[in-house]
Design a protein around this motif. Structure first.
Motif, short mmCIF file in Angstrom:
data_model
loop_
_atom_site.label_atom_id
_atom_site.label_comp_id
_atom_site.label_asym_id
_atom_site.label_seq_id
_atom_site.Cartn_x
_atom_site.Cartn_y
_atom_site.Cartn_z
N LYS A 28 0.86 -1.19 0.00
CA LYS A 28 0.00 0.00 0.00
C LYS A 28 0.90 1.24 0.00
N ILE A 29 0.71 2.06 -1.02
CA ILE A 29 1.55 3.26 -1.14
C ILE A 29 0.67 4.48 -0.89
N GLY A 30 0.98 5.20 0.16
CA GLY A 30 0.17 6.35 0.54
C GLY A 30 0.50 7.60 -0.27
N SER A 200 4.14 4.53 4.24
CA SER A 200 3.65 5.90 4.41
C SER A 200 4.76 6.73 5.03
N ASP A 201 4.40 7.93 5.46
CA ASP A 201 5.41 8.75 6.15
C ASP A 201 5.40 8.47 7.65
N LYS A 248 -4.67 2.80 10.37
CA LYS A 248 -3.70 1.73 10.11
C LYS A 248 -3.93 0.55 11.06
N LEU A 249 -4.27 0.86 12.30
CA LEU A 249 -4.54 -0.23 13.24
C LEU A 249 -5.82 -0.97 12.85
N LYS A 250 -6.77 -0.25 12.32
CA LYS A 250 -8.00 -0.90 11.82
C LYS A 250 -7.62 -1.86 10.68
N ASP A 266 8.37 3.19 6.77
CA ASP A 266 8.66 4.42 6.04
C ASP A 266 8.80 4.08 4.55
N GLY A 267 7.86 4.58 3.77
CA GLY A 267 7.84 4.26 2.35
C GLY A 267 9.04 4.78 1.58
#
Ligand code: GLU
Length: 399
Positions: A28-30, A200-201, A248-250, A266-267
């Motif tokens: 998954k790329i945010g 993600s960041d 994210k926890l969901k 960290d993407g």
């Protein structure tokens, strides 16, 4: 939860080592990862520099190519359509209005896929666009079609690239995932992926909010998503770091139910996915040690056909991973057969605590409720089961 020096070091190391054998991986790329810095909300004018970070996408394509060469199947969930659309329209700030976000998504999705096609094409990869809404999961025939399409694409050597179909999905009509974190978890779950990497960041889950606690430490390994972990993240409804840890926890919970491990990382770390697969302790690894993942998931997701009211002692026993016995059953509601899914409710409060696969029918249970195990044989004959549900067929709710 695990940190250095804790008892979890052994399972943490084993879980990290097991990632090498993951065959099907969802990445998954945010938005913040795929867009050039400062461009996520569409801060540039059309024609100016910005938008998708082409260099980053090139590196990602090279990683995906290396993974597929080594026999792995990769599915991508990408954000960035709204940001790209805003840029194309020359909107200089974050787009908040729903209809404008939808317009931006329609414009930006093509631009986004154009970049994917270009970057992935360099490595001989064929990206395939899949735009979905929640209905594709709730509606069984849509879900089966989607699943078949993903399998066919993977067999054909293509790389499925998902995004939410923002143009038609809105929270108002209840068909929205709302964010791509959860979408990625649904994709990973339904595609039976072994690993979901959320890039993600946000580089990890921390033991306190890193914005207000300079001493906050990243948690390298989470064996189980417990209420304590959710509290450590600042509560289920909070957001910290630059993105949302709550969503994210969901996502971790949804993927975990399917036995899919999740790494939040960290993407922007070079070679991040390959390094995670090589066992490097990057980001936070959320383990998913469920043995019977499909069956447990099926139990959790199925609608119960009846309920059993159980006493506190029975609840304590099943929580300690013992079987549910007729003795702890106070009442039977509904009509069901052997092998059906049944809800367990606690006597007094009526709180739904678990779902089980019942070994006995409702009429059999009505006869043996409250009896000792040795009396059950007498009541039902020696062929009948003496336990109502085994621990591996008991799934607790709200955990
Ligand atoms: N579907 C949105 C987009 O492509 C992203 C949603 C999200 O980042 O969670 O811009």
């Amino acid at each position: 939860m695990a940190s250095e020096g804790s008892d979890d070091q052994v399972p943490a190391a084993a879980a990290r080592a097991s990632l090498a054998s993951a065959n099907r991986i969802v990445i998954k790329i945010g938005t913040a990862t795929i867009m050039k810095k400062g461009e996520a909300g569409g801060t540039a004018r059309p024609g100016s520099a910005g938008g998708v970070d082409v260099e980053y996408l090139h590196h990602m394509a090279s990683e995906v190519a290396a993974l597929t060469r080594s026999g792995k199947q990769v599915i991508i969930v990408t954000s960035g359509a709204i940001g790209m659309g805003a840029r194309e329209l020359g909107i200089p700030k974050k787009v908040r209005e729903l209809r404008m976000r939808q317009a931006c998504a329609a414009i930006g999705q093509i631009a986004l896929m154009d970049e994917y096609r270009r970057a992935f094409g360099v490595f001989g990869l064929l990206p395939a666009q899949l735009l979905v809404t929640r209905d594709a999961w709730d509606n069984r025939s849509a879900y089966l079609n989607l699943r078949a399409s993903v399998e066919t694409l993977l067999e054909a050597g293509a790389v499925p690239v998902f995004n939410e179909n923002d143009v038609v999905s809105t929270a108002e009509i209840g068909n929205a995932f709302g964010d791509n974190d959860q979408l990625s978890a649904y994709v990973a779950s339904k595609a039976d992926a072994e690993l979901l990497v959320i890039l993600s960041d946000i580089d990890a889950l921390y033991d306190a909010d890193p914005r207000s606690n300079p001493g906050a430490r990243p948690i390298p390994y989470v064996s189980e998503l417990s209420p304590a972990i959710i509290a450590a993240a600042g509560g289920a409804g909070s957001e910290f770091s630059t993105g949302g840890m709550a969503t994210k926890l969901k996502a971790v919970e949804i993927a975990g139910d399917a036995g899919c491990k999740v790494v939040i990382a960290d993407g922007r770390l070079p070679g991040v996915v390959s390094r995670i697969l090589a066992g490097e302790p990057i980001g936070t690894l959320f383990d998913a040690p469920l043995g019977l993942r499909n069956r447990q998931r099926w139990i959790k997701n199925s609608s119960p056909l009846g309920s059993l009211i159980i006493d506190g002692g029975a609840l304590e026993a099943i929580r300690a991973k013992n079987s549910l016995l007729p003795r702890g059953i106070k009442a039977v509601e509904g009509s069901f057969e052997r092998g059906d899914i049944v809800l367990l409710k606690l006597e007094g409060s009526g709180e739904a605590v678990a779902k089980i696969v019942s070994t006995l029918s409702s009429s059999e249970l009505a006869r043996v409720a409250g009896l000792r195990s040795d009396e059950v044989g007498e009541a039902l004959g020696s062929g009948a089961a003496k336990v109502v549900a085994r621990p591996e067929e008991t799934v607790f709710l709200g955990e």
